[in-house]
Design a protein around this motif. Sequence first.
Motif, PDB file in Angstrom:
ATOM      1  N   LEU A 130      11.403  29.022  10.980  1.00  0.00           N
ATOM      2  CA  LEU A 130      10.154  29.809  11.003  1.00  0.00           C
ATOM      3  C   LEU A 130      10.366  31.166  11.269  1.00  0.00           C
ATOM      4  N   ARG A 131       9.885  32.132  10.391  1.00  0.00           N
ATOM      5  CA  ARG A 131       9.955  33.668  10.917  1.00  0.00           C
ATOM      6  C   ARG A 131       8.546  34.161  10.501  1.00  0.00           C
ATOM      7  N   SER A 132       7.971  35.240  11.328  1.00  0.00           N
ATOM      8  CA  SER A 132       6.631  35.873  10.836  1.00  0.00           C
ATOM      9  C   SER A 132       6.593  37.118  11.077  1.00  0.00           C
ATOM     10  N   GLY A 133       5.554  37.987  10.916  1.00  0.00           N
ATOM     11  CA  GLY A 133       5.552  39.438  11.151  1.00  0.00           C
ATOM     12  C   GLY A 133       6.545  40.279  10.627  1.00  0.00           C
ATOM     13  N   HIS A 134       6.987  41.247  11.320  1.00  0.00           N
ATOM     14  CA  HIS A 134       8.093  42.076  10.663  1.00  0.00           C
ATOM     15  C   HIS A 134       9.293  41.381  10.310  1.00  0.00           C
ATOM     16  N   GLU A 135       9.923  40.476  11.207  1.00  0.00           N
ATOM     17  CA  GLU A 135      10.837  39.767  10.809  1.00  0.00           C
ATOM     18  C   GLU A 135      10.707  39.187   9.506  1.00  0.00           C
ATOM     19  N   LEU A 136       9.544  38.569   9.104  1.00  0.00           N
ATOM     20  CA  LEU A 136       9.534  37.758   7.782  1.00  0.00           C
ATOM     21  C   LEU A 136       9.572  38.787   6.764  1.00  0.00           C
ATOM     22  N   ALA A 137       8.887  40.143   6.943  1.00  0.00           N
ATOM     23  CA  ALA A 137       8.731  41.219   6.012  1.00  0.00           C
ATOM     24  C   ALA A 137      10.126  41.724   5.729  1.00  0.00           C
ATOM     25  N   ARG A 138      10.793  41.804   6.621  1.00  0.00           N
ATOM     26  CA  ARG A 138      12.637  42.342   6.696  1.00  0.00           C
ATOM     27  C   ARG A 138      13.117  41.429   5.840  1.00  0.00           C
ATOM     28  N   LEU A 139      13.009  40.049   6.091  1.00  0.00           N
ATOM     29  CA  LEU A 139      13.917  39.193   5.203  1.00  0.00           C
ATOM     30  C   LEU A 139      13.480  39.253   3.842  1.00  0.00           C
ATOM     31  N   TYR A 140      11.935  39.294   3.414  1.00  0.00           N
ATOM     32  CA  TYR A 140      11.622  39.326   2.041  1.00  0.00           C
ATOM     33  C   TYR A 140      12.470  40.503   1.380  1.00  0.00           C
ATOM     34  N   ALA A 141      12.246  41.809   1.906  1.00  0.00           N
ATOM     35  CA  ALA A 141      12.657  42.972   1.304  1.00  0.00           C
ATOM     36  C   ALA A 141      14.117  42.726   1.406  1.00  0.00           C
ATOM     37  N   SER A 142      14.864  42.154   2.200  1.00  0.00           N
ATOM     38  CA  SER A 142      16.333  42.138   2.205  1.00  0.00           C
ATOM     39  C   SER A 142      17.118  41.017   1.012  1.00  0.00           C
ATOM     40  N   PHE A 143      16.148  40.181   0.557  1.00  0.00           N
ATOM     41  CA  PHE A 143      16.660  39.285  -0.477  1.00  0.00           C
ATOM     42  C   PHE A 143      16.600  39.996  -1.908  1.00  0.00           C
TER      43      PHE A 143
END
Length: 390
Positions: A268-281
């Motif tokens: 599980l990931r959420s918040g800014h960490e999740l947003a950073r993952l999306y943008a890094s794909f």
Amino acid sequence: MIVTESFAPQLNGVAHSVLRTAEHLVARGHTPVVVAPAVRAPAAPAARAARRHAGDPHRDPEYGYEVVRVPSVPLPGYPEVRVALPGRGVADAIERHRPHVVHLASPFALGAAGAAAADRAGVPSVAVYQTDLAAYARTYLPALGATGPRLAWWRLRRVHSLAARTLAPSRASLRALLAHGIPRVHLWPRGVDCARFHPRHRDETLRRRLGRPGDVLVGYVGRLAPEKHVDRLAEVSRIPGVRLVVVGDGPCRARLEAVLPDAVFLGLRSGHELARLYASFDAFVHAGPFETFGQTLQEAMASGLPVVAPAAGGPLDLVHPGHTGFLVPPGAADGFREAVERLARDDELRAAFGQAGRAAATQRSWETVGDRLVEHYRLARTGTAEPLHR
């Protein structure tokens, strides 16, 4: 009052939608109250008192509005899902707060109690359809055969028929609801936070940790549950030069780690960490054919990613084939592989799809769809049957 089958700290589409809706209502000067299943044993009276806001004894400081928790039990075989127990929790909350309208978020168990209590109190309700329960019945209760989906639709008709308006998240869902006899159905999509999910959060250091130099990173975000069919991404995980990154958790994680040995599982990931993952794909893929909307697709598009999804349900409204991504026949594992291979070998195509997806997502902000929801509330209160034309 928002009566929801799921709420934070749970991470799923229903809980996320309720959080964003309540935030929007507060921002527009309304006073929402959320009624949700308890996620743990009730706190002691002293602990509950300590959590109360000093200026307002009914406001939860964590959310900025009151959250009423009703007793619940974990769903057998899927303890992350809580099912509310029968009781007077919703009826008592309606009597205490006297809301102008009751919002039923994906009503089935607690939502059914909310619909009945609102009807008895003479308060109009708006039922928001978010979960394909008939598909869940086929997935989790296969021994029932065709009886499971029929029972699910029977239950949905009973609940939604009490509502002044039922809101469908996509045109496919709207057609399904009408075909199964649900009355007073209108379209209401979901919003996306285009500031939180943004291409500027791309992180090259993170990318190097997730894959080898030169890898095309393909992400999946969501629950690891049977109805999501993440196992259909096995062929994608074996494409040379592609690294599949799976974000999420659920009862199928151990099995999926065995089926997808080349994928990276992050939990599980959420918040800014999740947003950073999306943008890094570099691209995003979703294999589940039962999505009534597809919130993670919107978040990926807002992050500037091309998307690949089944040509079924909510993705039909979100993905413009050949412009923002690809739609593949549901259940066709080779279709996902072929679409991802095409994206992986064409940097310019990925960039063009990502830019078009970002532009489309910016037209669906939570502010825009939140204001439409408030208008649906107003029409429910006035008894207006006409659709919302904007």
